[in-house]
Each structure stands twice: as structure tokens, then as C-alpha cells.
Motif scaffolding. Structure first.
Motif, short mmCIF file in Angstrom:
data_model
loop_
_atom_site.label_atom_id
_atom_site.label_comp_id
_atom_site.label_asym_id
_atom_site.label_seq_id
_atom_site.Cartn_x
_atom_site.Cartn_y
_atom_site.Cartn_z
N TYR A 113 -2.84 1.31 -4.26
CA TYR A 113 -1.68 2.16 -4.49
C TYR A 113 -0.90 1.69 -5.71
O TYR A 113 -0.51 2.49 -6.57
N ASN A 114 -0.68 0.38 -5.80
CA ASN A 114 0.04 -0.17 -6.96
C ASN A 114 -0.76 -0.03 -8.25
O ASN A 114 -0.20 0.26 -9.32
N PHE A 130 -3.61 -6.32 -11.18
CA PHE A 130 -3.92 -5.58 -9.95
C PHE A 130 -5.44 -5.45 -9.74
O PHE A 130 -5.94 -5.55 -8.63
N GLU A 131 -6.17 -5.22 -10.85
CA GLU A 131 -7.63 -5.13 -10.74
C GLU A 131 -8.23 -6.46 -10.29
O GLU A 131 -9.15 -6.49 -9.45
N PHE A 190 -6.01 6.75 -6.52
CA PHE A 190 -5.24 7.32 -5.40
C PHE A 190 -6.17 7.85 -4.31
O PHE A 190 -5.95 7.66 -3.11
N LYS A 191 -7.23 8.54 -4.72
CA LYS A 191 -8.20 9.06 -3.75
C LYS A 191 -8.88 7.93 -2.99
O LYS A 191 -9.10 8.01 -1.76
N VAL A 201 5.98 0.29 -3.43
CA VAL A 201 5.06 -0.82 -3.65
C VAL A 201 4.48 -1.23 -2.32
O VAL A 201 5.21 -1.51 -1.36
N GLU A 202 3.14 -1.20 -2.23
CA GLU A 202 2.48 -1.64 -1.01
C GLU A 202 2.39 -3.14 -0.99
O GLU A 202 2.00 -3.77 -1.98
#
Length: 459
Positions: free
Chosen positions: A72-73, A58-59, A91-92, A18-19
Motif C-alpha cells: 500500500y505504501n 519500500f521495495e 494497488f491491485k 500508511v499501513e
């Protein structure tokens, strides 16, 4: 590491999977606090296994305060929920934004995750789709065609929709195989919710709608709402093309307006002679004198007060000069009145003869039935008299014989009357049929004589 294993690792070992967001600067304290709250709720929801809700948080965190560590999460949550393509793309994006700030160990892990996830994807290629159609996969729009590059999708079932106003939406379920390419040729059908009627007063005109010939005119074509191109053409005339745009539920009628080509060296000359008080139309246009017309077929119409309308088609040869004499039949009002009067007289005669015939026939039938009863009674009396005469001649006197003979004569007389009435009834019905046949009106016939077509009406 599998997808679900990655999510489980993220919940079990927050320090490695987890970042954490870096500390916020003073000027952005409030915005960072909002983003941090969304991030923490997303982390908690991930631990609880509520992945879709975690993705939303997260969004929101990234939207409020873009920070590569949130990506990342978010990518981990996408992975755990089975949304392979968003996971790869996120991820990219994470690697691109984080760059050297991401430890090499973590970068290697993410690249490996991307490689593993890519093994669970396939490609969709759309073929033969015109420009301007909206393409969506599972409700997410990919934009308008043309879509030049193959669309990468996660392996498994998806719903493809190709749509555009004026067309029936093309919707189909597709199955993406890992590492495979699926080619789809959508069958796009126009929504035929409008119609166009193409017509022309000039004979032998060719018409088309959107470049497709429509056959003989007038022609009704079911089509879609929106812009279309109608075209008319015929040798000796200038071609005509026009843009039309019918709306849904509308029937649009388009009439040609062809103009003769003044440079056509094969034009013919037509003169029309017609009675005073009548007017002449050539191909729907008023005739005002000798007309130069393209060779080929044309339609002539003559009408006026006191005359019946007359129409005829002519075929002009190249460079021909023709004088056409048209004499329409006079008004049929008087003839109609006479025919009506004759029909009335005939109808009256038919009623009289019919009623007379019916009355005579019914009377004859009544007399016949009455005489049949009397004849049977007379036969009985005659048989009894003969029996008495044979057994005892003295028991029969002359008065009985005279009475029996007189009754026989009356029966014969009534039979003759019944026969006469029957013949009269039959004659009346024959007369009724003859009157009906003679009263039927024949259709008028048009005759022609010579090259100039002299029209007359015959009855």
C-alpha cells in the motif's frame, strides 16, 4: 483524491494512509527487523518528499519480508511520483494479497484510486512485429514478441525500443493519450554487417537467399549476420538448398553443387574432341568422355600446355547428340617473342628516324634564321648601292657589284640547303608515324566454321 494529494495525506495522517506491518514472529525476528528498518526509512523519505529513494526502501522492505501492508505504501509512493502503471499494479496486488484483512473502507478507497489512475492511462498496440524481438518501454523490458495484449501505459511521453540481434534497434518516442489506443508499426531493418556471394559454374542457374531471387550469378548480397538459407535450381538438375550463417564483417562465398537429374528424359549427349595434351571442363567439371547433360546452355573450356585456354558457350537442344571439336590456338610465346623483336626493331627505327628528323628540322630552322639576318643585311647594302649608283654612277666599281652578287648567291644556296633539310625532317617524321602505325598489334580473332565450332587464331 489526486496523486500528490494522496502522498500528502500519507505524510500528514499516517494512521489512515500508511499501513503498519504486523508484529514479527519469534523465528523471523532478524529478517523482520531488516524489513522494518527499510520500511521506516521509506516512510521518513516519503515525509521528506524524496519519493524515488522512498520507493527503493519500500521495495527492499517487501523483498526482504513480503507483507501486503508494504504494498500500500509502495503504491502511494508510485502514485505521488507519477508512475501510474506501477501504482495501479501494486494497488491491485495489495488488494489481492490483503483480501479480507484489509478493512472495507480501505478497499473501497483503493478501488476508487485505481479507477481514477486508470483514467490517466492509454494503451499501446504493436503491429507487424515478427517473433523474437525484445520490446522495452522507458528501459523496462516487456519480453519478446509476440505481445498479444495491448500494453497499458501512463499518459504522457515514453520511449519505445524494439531490438533483436542482427537488426538495427528501432527506437522511437511515443505520446500516450488518456483513454486512447496508440498503434505502432515498427520499421525493422536488418543490420547489413555481412555479405554472401552466390556463384555457379553452370549457366542459367537461378539462385535465392532466404527465398528472395538474387538475379544473375555471381551475385553479392549484403545481409545480416546469422542464419540464412541459400538455394540454387535449374531445369534438369536436382534443386540444392543449404543453410549458411555468416558472422559480422565476413563475406561468405557459396558455390552451387547441382547434380543432373538422372530421370530427366530430355537430356542431351555431348562429345568433345580436343588435341592430345589438353583437358576439357564442362560447367567447371572435368570432361572424361561423352556426357549426358540437361538441355540448355553450358560452358566448355579447353586448356593445356602449349595451348591457350579457350572458352565457349553452347546451347543443347532436348535429346540432342552433338560432337564438339575444339582446337585451341597454340601457345603464343613464340609469336609474342617475334612481335617483341619486331617492336624492338620498329622502336629503333622510330628513334633513328625521329632523331634524324628532329636534327634536320632544327638545322633547317637555324639556317633559316641565320639567312634571314643575312638577307636583311644584304637588302640594306643593295639599297645603298642602288642609291649611290643613281646619284653618282662613277662612285660604284665592279668589285662591289660582284661582291654583292656573290653574297646573294650564298644566301640562296643556304636557303636551298635549309629547304632540303626541312623536307628531310618532315619525311623522317612521316616515316616515324608510318612505322608506329605498322608496329601496332591487332587483337587475334576467333573464327568458327560449321556446327562443331573449329576454333583458329588469326593475326
Amino acid at each position: 483524491m489526486g496523486l500528490l494529494q494522496s502522498a500528502a495525506a500519507a505524510a500528514a495522517d499516517p494512521a489512515s494512509n500508511v499501513e503498519r506491518e504486523p508484529e514479527a514472529v519469534t523465528g523471523e525476528q532478524t529478517q523482520n527487523e531488516v524489513a522494518r528498518k527499510h520500511f521506516e526509512r521509506g516512510y521518513q523519505l516519503t515525509q521528506a518528499g524524496e519519493l524515488e529513494a522512498a520507493i527503493l526502501e519500500f521495495e527492499l522492505a517487501y523483498k526482504t519480508q513480503p507483507n501486503f501492508s508494504v504494498l500500500y505504501n509502495l503504491a502511494q509512493a508510485y502514485t505521488a511520483s507519477g508512475r501510474v502503471i506501477p501504482a495501479i499494479n501494486t494497488f491491485k496486488h495489495y488488494l489481492a494479497l490483503g483480501g479480507e484483512r484489509i478493512p472495507e473502507t480501505r478497499r473501497a478507497q483503493v478501488r476508487e484510486t485505481i479507477r481514477v489512475l486508470s483514467l490517466r492511462t492509454g494503451q499501446l498496440v504493436l503491429r507487424d512485429v515478427p517473433t523474437g524481438f525484445d520490446v522495452s518501454i522507458d528501459g523496462n523490458s516487456l519480453g519478446l514478441t509476440p505481445i498479444a495484449q495491448p500494453v497499458r501505459l501512463g499518459a504522457g511521453p515514453h520511449t519505445l525500443v524494439v531490438a533483436r540481434p542482427g537488426y538495427v534497434p528501432y527506437s522511437v518516442g511515443i505520446q500516450i493519450q488518456p483513454g486512447a489506443e496508440l498503434q505502432v508499426h515498427p520499421q525493422l531493418q536488418p543490420r547489413l554487417d555481412a555479405s554472401v556471394v552466390l556463384q555457379c559454374a553452370i549457366p542459367n542457374v537461378s539462385a535465392s537467399l532466404d527465398g528472395v531471387p538474387v538475379g544473375s550469378l555471381p551475385a553479392r548480397i549484403a545481409t545480416s549476420a546469422g542464419p540464412h538459407r541459400a538455394a540454387f535450381q535449374r531445369a534438369g538438375y536436382r534443386p540444392q538448398a543449404l543453410q549458411i550463417e555468416p558472422v559480422a564483417g565476413e563475406q561468405r562465398t557459396i558455390a552451387c553443387a547441382l547434380e543432373a537429374d538422372p530421370n530427366d528424359a530430355t537430356r542431351a549427349l555431348l562429345r568433345v574432341e580436343h588435341p592430345l595434351g589438353t583437358r576439357t571442363w564442362i560447367d567447371g567439371s572435368i570432361y572424361a568422355g561423352p556426357m549426358a547433360l540437361p538441355s540448355g546452355k553450358h560452358q566448355v573450356r579447353v586448356a593445356g600446355q602449349g595451348y591457350s585456354q579457350t572458352e565457349l558457350g553452347i546451347n543443347l537442344a532436348p535429346r540432342e547428340e552433338r560432337t564438339l571439336r575444339v582446337v585451341p590456338p597454340l601457345s603464343v610465346d613464340a609469336a609474342t617473342a617475334e612481335r617483341t623483336k619486331a617492336h624492338d626493331v620498329a622502336s629503333t627505327a622510330m628513334y633513328i628516324t625521329g632523331i634524324t628528323g628532329t636534327a634536320a628540322g632544327l638545322t633547317a630552322l637555324g639556317l633559316y634564321l641565320y639567312d634571314s639576318s643575312k638577307a636583311r643585311s644584304w637588302d640594306t647594302k643593295s639599297a645603298q648601292l642602288v642609291e649611290r649608283l643613281n646619284s653618282n654612277p662613277t662612285s660604284v666599281d665592279s668589285q662591289e657589284l660582284d661582291s654583292l652578287l656573290a653574297e646573294e648567291n650564298r644566301i640562296r644556296d643556304r636557303d636551298s640547303v635549309a629547304l632540303g633539310l626541312a623536307v628531310l625532317g618532315g619525311a623522317c617524321w612521316v616515316a616515324t608515324a608510318v612505322i608506329y602505325g605498322l608496329s601496332r598489334e591487332d587483337e587475334p580473332k576467333l573464327t568458327t566454321s560449321g556446327r562443331s565450332f573449329d576454333f583458329k587464331l588469326e593475326f
